[in-house]
Every structure is written in structure tokens, then in C-alpha cells.
Design a protein around this motif. Structure first.
Motif, mmCIF file in Angstrom:
data_model
loop_
_atom_site.group_PDB
_atom_site.id
_atom_site.type_symbol
_atom_site.label_atom_id
_atom_site.label_comp_id
_atom_site.label_asym_id
_atom_site.label_seq_id
_atom_site.Cartn_x
_atom_site.Cartn_y
_atom_site.Cartn_z
ATOM 1 N N GLN B 43 -41.766 17.526 -11.030
ATOM 2 C CA GLN B 43 -40.675 16.763 -11.636
ATOM 3 C C GLN B 43 -41.025 15.286 -11.787
ATOM 4 O O GLN B 43 -40.596 14.629 -12.726
ATOM 5 C CB GLN B 43 -39.427 16.900 -10.770
ATOM 6 N N ARG B 46 -42.564 14.194 -15.013
ATOM 7 C CA ARG B 46 -41.771 14.373 -16.221
ATOM 8 C C ARG B 46 -41.459 13.007 -16.818
ATOM 9 O O ARG B 46 -41.015 12.085 -16.127
ATOM 10 C CB ARG B 46 -40.481 15.102 -15.857
ATOM 11 N N ARG B 61 -35.926 20.704 -6.792
ATOM 12 C CA ARG B 61 -35.803 19.767 -7.916
ATOM 13 C C ARG B 61 -34.327 19.429 -8.111
ATOM 14 O O ARG B 61 -33.450 20.189 -7.707
ATOM 15 C CB ARG B 61 -36.400 20.388 -9.181
#
Lengths: 341, 285
Positions: B43, B46, B61
Motif C-alpha cells: 500500500q 501506491r 491495509r
């Protein structure tokens, strides 16, 4: 419709780490489960299934070996079948789609994420399935847990690690009293250490104790320096068949990459008496690499030195490592080891 | 919150690392040490996507929304959220996205607003700010000095500093919940484990039927009890299910059959037309 190559393996090898004799039993027990045997008709044999491929689905349940066979094979086979079935069904996650506007999509288990976007340029909703074939990382891969040879060269969860200058064969040896024995532990990548332990082979007299600790190192001399963890008294007078004694470190101790740490052990059994033949027998590890460790082995006797012994009356570890009177040591090293999460 | 131009998005995605957003995340080092234990995409890698609410699967997450706001907007939002910073009182509040047809609502926490492209040398509002000689490094553009016309945001009042707002859902806070979970391998049941984790997280966790073939939780979970999201995801995977946190905050573990039924039902009923991507074909139906 989107075209997909036949990426679904026709079978899965579900593997279980072994608990048995390292010299006679394989490290893993494998159960092969074919897609055809599961009766799942959702996969088209041409569009989706690769008849020549086998996936690996590692599990953590232990295969118990005895006399050359696995005693819990039936349970593991049933588990493997169920796990394979669930894994295959999750491969049917079928969406990588973008809806116009904000779609009232309810998150569900086959999609990796839902993303709603609202900017001046676009208003949309994307729903995307998870990684294509995550079978190699479905669960933490666990190495086999043998009764011998259980120090490993590659750092993975739930396995004991100690100084990389050692070999992996364990021997029993007498623990010196009134000394702290310290082995270097270089850390190439940041790790969370969840326990430190030792292997007790022969118990000492009543009241025998062992105590582990972790020190960081001086950035210049590399000598052990500041106490990071003291595991407290651990009984060493109870017969246990030579298994590892692990002291939980909670919260876990973060060892930062590029640093050197020292794993320490001391005992209170005075039967050693400078080389005597009784008392606590403790695990030692082969020294198979005849090299000095950085900062050690500089006394010119051409004997590889890579760990330290320093005089200390048994008790809680001091905040600063007592280097006074310490000696550089070679040969088999004390098997004090850590497990990282 | 501001609706901003493509230019802003490009600047932010180019100059701000997503890792900077999570530098105060409590378990960064732990996640680094975990390595590939969990199968999810990282994550923290990202990219920052302004104007989006990203809602992932799993416990480890957390949902994330990135938006822009001016200093006045931030002040108004803090007031509305009832933040009492001296007393460390933070509150979640509904984040509402609406396109006129559909409204998406989720309770979210606002992380500390991150100042964007602000010019510390020129706090006063002036059209000449951008011509002040630079005596030290400044960020590439400031809201004050950037020619607004070129951004197409002529209605936005000059003189207000921009902030990057990051919203997260409860799962971000799960990483900071201490654990009193008791796991006795071979004795503790999966149901008990999930129930205990739910109690620690102060949330009910429902599960689909767990096959008896999965036995009981093993000792492999013990090292992960320190962080509840990790042990929750690992346990869910171990019984062939996935954790789903819905927009209303309910938490469930779904097996593939339940999840696929939900997908098929929603595909048949969602009113929005598909405009990209599509459906993978695993059979000829």
C-alpha cells in the motif's frame, strides 16, 4: 470479455513442514491436489487451465513423521483438499472494471480494492481483483522443524538464526560459569526479533539457570556495547530432551539493517570449573568457516576468532557490556539464537 | 474540499512520494521486516491519487482518501470534526462523495494536513511572490504564486495555502490496538481467535462457515500476535477466507462462494455503465 491465457495450474502441491528426523525424513510433506479431483466446473479447460502447470500452496500445519511415515497424513490430506478448493475458487475473481460515475459497489472478498474517483476530469469507480496467482505467498512459508540441524542460513519466520560464521550442526558442550559468551549477529536488513533462545542438552544440578541477552555494538570498535534485551533467569535443571528454550521479546525488538548486534548467554552452574566434565550441557555450533570476524582474531595466533567470552558473575546483564578481561574465542560457538517475525 | 485541475494532480504525483505520507505510520519498520508474508500489493508504494477513495480488502491495509483543501478549509474541517488537539481528542466523521446520482459515505479519520508547495519566504499574498529572488531552495510551486489562469482554477481565491488531506478508515487505527489475544495452539478454536481479535479491535467479526478440515490455529501465528491486523489477515487466509470491511464499518470474513455471489448480484443490479476494463473469462458461459 477479456482474454486470459491459461494461467490456472491443473494441480496444486500443498506442502506442510516436517517435524521429525532431519537425516531420514524429507523437509516437507506434500499433498498433490488436482483441479479435476475437486469437481470445480467453473474453469474452462482450454481458456483457463494449464495442464502442465503445478502451483505450490504452502501451509503451516506440521507433518508429524514417525518411523518413516506421516502419522497425521489423513488430516493433512483433508486440509490440503479444502485449502486447494478455496484457493481455486478465489481465482474466479473476475473483475477489473471501471464504472462511469460513483457506483454503489459493496466491497467483497474477490476484489483487491474498490476505488471511487471524483476529479474535474473524471468521475468513476474501479473494482479490481487481487494479484493474478498469489499462491506462493498465501501464507507465511515455514521451514521444517527438525530435531537437529535447525539453525538455518536464510532468515525466515520461526527459524532460529545465529552468527553466520558458524555451521549448522549442533553439539552439546559444557557452559562456562561466571562468563558471558557473546556471538556477533550482523543484520543485513531490518528485522523484527520476536524471541531469543538457547538449546539445553543436559540439565545441570538443581538451581541451574541460564540467561540470554542482546547488545548493540560500538560503531567504531564493533564490540558489544548497550544492553537492548535481558531475557531473565531461565531454568536449566529440568530435563527437556534438548529442545530450544525461547524467551519471547514483546514488543519485538527491531534490528536495523547494516548494524551489528551481539547475542549473549551466561549460566550459574559452577560444575564446569574451568573444564570439568559435569553440569549443564549446552548447544554449541560448528565453526566451519575458518575466518576471523571483523575486529576479532588480531592476536596473531592464526586461529580464527569470532566470538567473545568475558568474566562476569551470574546475574542481570549490565547496561554496558563488560569488555574488561574479555577474550576472543574460536572453535565451536555457543548456540544462542534469535527468531524474527 | 477543492476540485482541482489535472495540473495539480501531476505536480503532486511528481513531487510527493507516497512514502512521505506514511512516514508517521506506526508499523513501517514491522511491515518492512515482514517481507512477503502477506500477499497484498504494498500500500505504501501506491501513488497519491487526489480525489479518490481507495477501499482495499484485508485487515492490514486501510482505506485511504486524498484531497486538497485551503487553510481556511482545513480550519473549518477541524472545527467540524471537533478536534481537541491539546487533549488529544480526535474524531472520525463521514466522508461523503456524491455525483448527483450516488452518494458514497464512509466514516474516516483525518490525518495531519500536509502543507503543499507553500512558500515560507512569502507568507503575504502578493502577485509578485513568484518574482522574489530565491536565496534558498523552495518547493517548485506555491498556490500563492502559481498563475491560476493556467490551472483553470480562476475561481479559487488567491492567498490561501494548500494542504494535502489524507483520510483513513478504522483499519489504520487497528495497528495501534494492543493485543490481549490468547492463543493456545491445538486448543483455541478459529472462532475463538476471531472473536478475541474482534473484541480487541472493538468490532464484531462475522465469518462464513469454517471447514473443520482447517483444524485449529497453529503456533505459526504466535509471532504475529503483536499486531492484530497481521494475525487477522493471516488467520483469514489460513481458513480460506478474506477479510472485508464494508463502508458502514461492518467486518466479515468471506469465502469465495459468498464473495462471487456478491459480485454477480452487484453486476446485475449496479446502475452505472461500464466504461473501461471488463470481466475476466474463466469459462465459456
Amino acid at each position: 470479455m477479456m482474454d486470459t491465457p491459461p494461467v490456472i495450474p491443473a494441480s496444486l502441491d500443498v506442502t506442510f513442514p516436517s517435524s521429525g528426523n532431519a537425516s531420514t525424513d524429507p523437509p516437507f510433506f506434500r499433498v498433490k491436489v488436482t483441479l479435476a479431483s475437486l469437481g470445480l466446473t467453473q474453469f474452462d479447460s482450454t481458456l483457463s487451465v494449464n495442464a502442465f502447470a503445478t502451483g505450490i500452496l504452502p501451509r503451516n500445519e506440521t507433518a508429524l513423521w514417525s518411523s518413516g511415515s506421516v502419522t497425521n497424513a489423513a488430516a493433512l490430506t483433508a486440509l490440503a483438499t479444502q485449502a486447494a478448493k478455496d484457493w481455486y475458487l478465489y481465482q474466479l475473481g473476475k473483475l477489473d472494471i471501471v464504472f462511469a460515475g460513483l457506483a454503489p459497489w459493496t466491497p467483497e472478498g474477490t476484489s483487491d480494492y474498490v476505488e471511487w474517483t471524483q476529479t474535474k476530469d473524471i468521475v468513476s469507480t474501479r473494482v479490481q481483483r487481487g494479484t493474478a496467482l498469489p499462491y506462493v505467498a498465501q501464507s507465511p512459508a515455514r521451514q521444517s522443524i527438525f530435531t537437529g540441524g535447525d539453525l538455518n542460513s536464510f532468515r525466515r519466520p520461526l527459524v532460529h538464526y545465529t552468527c553466520p560464521v558458524t555451521g549448522q550442526s549442533l553439539h552439546a558442550g559444557f557452559l562456562r560459569d561466571n562468563q558471558i559468551l557473546a556471538v556477533p549477529y550482523p543484520v543485513p536488513r531490518t528485522e523484527a526479533i520476536v524471541s531469543i533462545g538457547f538449546r539445553l542438552d543436559t540439565v545441570g544440578p538443581a538451581g541451574s539457570l541460564l540467561r540470554c541477552a542482546i547488545y548493540d555494538s560500538d560503531p567504531v570498535s564493533y564490540d558489544p556495547k548497550n544492553l537492548l534485551f535481558d531475557g531473565g533467569d531461565q531454568v536449566a535443571d529440568v530435563t527437556d530432551g534438548g529442545v530450544w528454550h525461547d524467551v519471547v521479546i514483546s514488543p519485538s525488538l527491531i534490528m536495523n539493517s547494516g548494524n551489528l548486534y551481539w547475542l549473549c548467554i551466561q549460566g550459574n552452574d559452577t560444575a564446569y570449573a574451568g573444564g570439568g566434565g559435569s553440569g549443564v550441557q549446552f548447544g554449541y555450533v560448528d565453526q566451519v568457516m575458518l575466518y576471523n570476524f571483523r575486529g576479532l582474531g588480531g592476536d596473531g595466533d592464526e586461529t580464527a576468532k569470532f566470538w567473545i567470552a568475558t568474566p562476569f558473575t551470574y546475574g542481570p546483564y549490565p547496561a554496558t557490556f563488560p569488555m574488561g578481561g574479555s577474550t576472543e574465542e574460536g572453535g565451536n560457538a555457543p548456540a544462542v539464537a534469535v527468531i524474527h517475525g | 474540499m477543492e476540485l482541482y485541475s489535472t495540473r495539480y494532480r501531476q505536480l503532486i504525483e511528481r513531487y510527493i512520494s507516497p512514502k512521505d505520507i506514511w512516514d508517521n505510520f506506526p508499523a513501517v519498520e514491522y511491515l518492512n521486516a515482514l517481507g512477503p508474508v502477506l500477499p497484498y500489493r504494498d500500500q505504501r508504494l501506491r501513488p497519491i491519487k487526489l480525489g479518490s477513495l481507495w477501499w482495499p480488502q484485508g485487515a492490514t491495509r486501510w482505506a485511504t482518501g486524498h484531497f486538497l483543501a485551503t487553510d481556511k478549509g482545513v480550519a473549518a474541517m477541524r472545527a467540524a470534526l471537533g478536534y481537541d488537539l491539546p487533549n488529544f481528542i480526535l474524531n472520525p466523521a463521514p466522508l461523503i462523495l456524491s455525483d448527483g446520482n450516488t452518494t458514497i459515505t464512509a466514516n474516516m479519520w483525518m490525518l495531519p494536513p500536509r502543507p503543499l508547495f507553500q512558500n515560507p519566504m512569502n507568507p503575504a499574498v502578493s502577485a509578485t511572490n513568484s518574482t522574489v529572488p530565491l536565496t534558498k531552495w523552495l518547493l517548485p510551486v506555491s498556490y500563492n504564486s502559481f498563475p491560476l489562469d493556467a490551472l483553470g482554477n480562476t475561481t479559487e481565491p488567491p492567498g490561501e495555502q494548500l494542504y494535502l488531506l489524507t483520510f483513513v478508515d478504522d483499519r489504520y487505527m487497528w495497528w495501534q490496538k494492543s493485543s490481549t489475544v490468547s492463543l493456545n495452539p491445538g486448543t483455541t478454536t478459529w472462532a475463538s481467535l476471531f472473536s478475541q481479535i474482534g473484541t480487541n479491535l472493538n468490532v464484531g467479526i462475522t465469518t462464513d462457515t469454517i471447514s473443520a478440515d482447517y483444524g485449529t490455529p497453529g503456533d505459526f501465528l504466535l509471532p504475529y500476535l503483536q499486531f492484530l491486523p497481521v494475525v487477522l489477515d493471516l488467520a483469514a487466509f489460513a481458513v480460506g477466507q478474506r477479510l472485508v470491511r464494508a463502508l458502514d464499518g461492518t467486518v466479515s470474513l468471506q469465502n469465495a462462494t459468498t464473495a462471487m455471489t456478491s459480485v454477480d448480484t452487484q453486476l446485475a443490479t449496479v446502475p452505472n455503465p461500464a466504461m473501461g476494463g471488463g470481466i475476466f473469462a474463466f469459462d465459456l458461459s
